[in-house]
Design an enzyme around this catalytic site. Sequence first.
Site, mmCIF file in Angstrom:
data_model
loop_
_atom_site.group_PDB
_atom_site.id
_atom_site.type_symbol
_atom_site.label_atom_id
_atom_site.label_comp_id
_atom_site.label_asym_id
_atom_site.label_seq_id
_atom_site.Cartn_x
_atom_site.Cartn_y
_atom_site.Cartn_z
ATOM 1 N N ARG A 127 0.801 -1.156 0.110
ATOM 2 C CA ARG A 127 0.046 0.179 -0.016
ATOM 3 C C ARG A 127 0.855 1.199 0.000
ATOM 4 O O ARG A 127 0.643 2.044 -0.698
ATOM 5 C CB ARG A 127 -0.924 0.032 1.089
ATOM 6 C CG ARG A 127 -1.981 -1.068 0.944
ATOM 7 C CD ARG A 127 -2.836 -1.034 2.340
ATOM 8 N NE ARG A 127 -3.775 0.249 2.270
ATOM 9 C CZ ARG A 127 -4.641 0.789 3.282
ATOM 10 N NH1 ARG A 127 -4.435 -0.013 4.231
ATOM 11 N NH2 ARG A 127 -5.212 1.701 3.073
ATOM 12 N N CYS B 110 -1.401 6.320 8.587
ATOM 13 C CA CYS B 110 -1.903 5.142 8.299
ATOM 14 C C CYS B 110 -2.700 5.349 7.129
ATOM 15 O O CYS B 110 -2.792 6.251 6.101
ATOM 16 C CB CYS B 110 -2.049 4.173 9.331
ATOM 17 S SG CYS B 110 -3.592 4.527 10.134
#
Length: 274
Positions: A176, A232
């Site tokens: 990611r 995040c």
Amino acid sequence: MEHIVEVDWLHKHISNVRIIDCRFHLEDPAAGLNSYLQGHIPGALYFDLDKDLSGPIEKNGGRHPLPNIEEFCEKLYAAGIDQHTRVVAYDDQGGAFASRFCWMLLYVGLKHAQILNGGYAAWKERHMPITADIPTVTRSFFTPRIQHDMLVTMEEVKMHSQRNDAVIIDSRENNRYAGIEEPIDQLAGHIPSAINYYWKDSLHSNGMWKTSDEQISRFLQLDKDENIIVYCGSGVTACPNYVSLKEAGYNNIKLYVGSWSDWISYDDNEIVKN
């Protein structure tokens, strides 16, 4: 460790702490409460990521923005939590949601917030007592003292990224971070100048937290005098990295609570893939 407690310790001191069940599943938001109602650590109250630890989703702010702080504190009062209460939180997802809850306690000025090592699974593995009883507690009160230095805005992250004068840590898994895949948010990649420390590397493969010495080794390349920003996808799984950095002796740490889901909500924000 300062921020982590063991099952045996909690069992021994269970009558002297406030226990908070933070179990939650992103793909099934009702699962955490249902699990709590079926069985939990005796004395535990339930806090829900979406309903208690997050505010309404808007155009900007990310997928799990902070809730109204007055409303959050009202829920803490109802849970019997004040500045003297020692709180132990747990979940069943590696401590991600318990870490978010503990970060929020610290943010409103409470100091006695800890996480159960290994979470609910470790408690069950030791054959500790489980109950479906929901406790009643005496309402409390405290005066919030917001720790503004624990939080950073998108504008501040952008400034630090451009100046390269802070360590920006992306806590998501490497694929990611690198923009190879993005299963949740609309755009893939990471914030310019960010480096990758996957939050699950805070833990051993059995789900137990690494020791303070192991966290020190993990972050060895980081200068303890530098300003550090953790993010995040939505300000949840960055919190275990916040806790781990604290365990490793870092103090200048801020959470970008909007995180990647907020960053990409601004059309002019640069995205990096590598």
